[in-house]
Design a protein around this motif. Structure first.
Motif, short mmCIF file in Angstrom:
data_model
loop_
_atom_site.label_atom_id
_atom_site.label_comp_id
_atom_site.label_asym_id
_atom_site.label_seq_id
_atom_site.Cartn_x
_atom_site.Cartn_y
_atom_site.Cartn_z
N ARG A 66 28.54 -5.74 10.58
CA ARG A 66 27.60 -6.64 11.25
C ARG A 66 26.81 -5.93 12.34
N CYS A 67 25.55 -6.28 12.37
CA CYS A 67 24.64 -5.84 13.43
C CYS A 67 24.95 -6.63 14.71
N GLY A 68 24.45 -6.18 15.84
CA GLY A 68 24.64 -6.91 17.10
C GLY A 68 24.10 -8.33 17.04
N CYS A 69 23.14 -8.60 16.15
CA CYS A 69 22.56 -9.95 16.03
C CYS A 69 23.50 -10.88 15.28
N GLY A 70 24.58 -10.34 14.67
CA GLY A 70 25.55 -11.16 13.96
C GLY A 70 25.40 -11.07 12.45
N GLN A 75 21.64 -7.61 5.74
CA GLN A 75 20.97 -8.91 5.85
C GLN A 75 20.12 -8.99 7.11
N CYS A 76 20.23 -7.98 7.98
CA CYS A 76 19.47 -8.03 9.23
C CYS A 76 18.03 -7.61 8.96
N PRO A 77 17.07 -8.52 9.19
CA PRO A 77 15.68 -8.19 8.88
C PRO A 77 15.18 -6.98 9.67
N GLN A 78 15.68 -6.84 10.90
CA GLN A 78 15.24 -5.73 11.73
C GLN A 78 15.61 -4.39 11.09
N TRP A 79 16.88 -4.27 10.69
CA TRP A 79 17.33 -2.99 10.12
C TRP A 79 16.77 -2.74 8.73
N GLN A 80 16.51 -3.83 7.99
CA GLN A 80 15.89 -3.63 6.68
C GLN A 80 14.47 -3.09 6.84
N MET A 278 20.15 -8.71 20.17
CA MET A 278 20.41 -7.27 20.15
C MET A 278 20.70 -6.85 18.71
N HIS A 279 20.01 -5.82 18.27
CA HIS A 279 20.22 -5.33 16.89
C HIS A 279 20.95 -4.00 16.90
N SER A 280 21.95 -3.89 17.76
CA SER A 280 22.67 -2.62 17.84
C SER A 280 23.64 -2.51 16.68
ZN LIG Z 1 20.31 -7.36 13.57
#
Ligand SMILES: [Zn+2]
Length: 329
Positions: A66-70, A75-80, A278-280
């Motif tokens: 999981r990304c920091g955003c949960g 599935q995290c749009p930021q990291w994609q 946060m997208h850490s």
């Molecule tokens: Zn994220």
């Protein structure tokens, strides 16, 4: 080393570099409070927290933690979006090769080779290739970050080797926030069981106080060496908790931010109201914490770390312990 000669040839950027991307590297031994510091700094309009890029390839891209955003990494749009910009897609990355590079290049036992590269300006092919991957990810993350005139990426890998490698890259303007915490508190924390909710509550590794003390000495000495090569600020975690606003201004100074642009309004008394997602990637489970966080020093080690362990850690770390202003007993 000259700023323009360190990375060239196969490791060179494929696109034009219009300016060096500022990166605030939060360095120090794990359990020194870096996650809280990172979460507070993530509230600044100028910052974007990418998390621990040293663990990105295994924990994020491969394991989908999981990304920091949960959201799960994939599935995290930021990291994609970062993956699309960096490589066309994460699936285009030769993961086995990058993870192999990480374990052959970016680790403490490879520090002599990294420091040699700092001295000579000549990097070996593995270092070039690895740094090329990290830089590609960081610049793609910068391109997806909310617009800011003076964007600063927050990198919280903490590892000395990662900091020393990134600071070799002429496209990155790495500033080091060297975070120090009383080694007895760090040692106590590493004896406790901590679950990682992003990885099915698998437990984080535990280390003996003696091992943590040795690591605390070598890591901090290493950061002192690196601090002669990159702009840096040493901050005791205890001091930060006692005077967070003062230290936020000092960190702003390290980054060259005008004082009137240093955001502190999210701090009210000893409570931080954290509202920026946060997208850490990777990192301490604390980053999943709630939006209101009380800044309070966890000094359970004073009561719970056995006296013989307190003495052992103090003895093993005595030279730096006293240099950093901590009491010996
Ligand atoms: Zn994220």
């Amino acid at each position: 080393m000259t700023e323009t000669s360190a990375v060239a040839g196969p490791g060179a950027l494929s696109g034009p570099v219009t300016g060096r991307q500022k990166v605030l590297f939060i360095g120090g031994l794990g359990r020194s409070g870096s996650t809280l510091v990172e979460r507070l700094l993530n509230e600044w309009p100028q910052t974007f927290a990418v998390g621990e890029t040293v663990h990105l390839w295994e924990r994020g891209v491969r394991n989908g933690e999981r990304c920091g955003c949960g959201a799960a990494f994939d599935q995290c749009p930021q990291w994609q979006e970062v993956g699309r910009r960096a490589f066309g897609n994460w699936s285009e990355v030769d993961l086995d090769r990058v993870i192999g590079l990480r374990w052959s290049v970016d680790r403490s036992r490879r520090l002599p080779a990294i420091l040699r590269a700092h001295r000579t300006g000549r990097l070996d092919p593995g270092q070039l290739d690895y740094i090329d991957h990290l830089r590609t990810v960081l610049l793609a993350a910068a391109a997806t970050a909310p617009a800011s005139d003076d964007l600063v990426l927050l990198e919280s890998s903490k590892h000395l080797s990662t900091a020393a490698l990134l600071s070799l890259d002429p496209a990155l303007d790495v500033r080091l926030l060297h975070l120090v915490r009383d080694p007895r508190g760090v040692a106590y924390s590493w004896t406790k069981e901590v679950a990682r909710p992003e990885a099915g509550n698998e437990l984080m590794p535990r280390y003996s106080p003696a091992r943590t003390a040795a690591r605390w000495m070598t890591d901090n000495l290493g950061f002192e060496v690196l601090a002669r090569r990159v702009p840096s600020l040493r901050m005791r975690y205890e001091d930060f908790l006692a005077n967070p606003i003062t230290w936020l201004y000092r960190i702003g100074g390290l980054l060259g931010l005008p004082p009137d642009s240093v955001e502190t309004s999210f701090l009210r008394g000893s409570t931080a109201h954290l509202s920026t997602p946060m997208h850490s990637v990777a990192g301490n489970p604390l980053r999943f914490g709630g939006t209101d966080t009380v800044l309070r020093l966890d000094d359970a080690w004073r009561r719970s770390l056995p006296r013989r362990d307190r003495m052992l850690v103090a003895t093993l770390t005595a030279p730096l312990l006293t240099a950093y202003g901590y009491p010996l007993h």
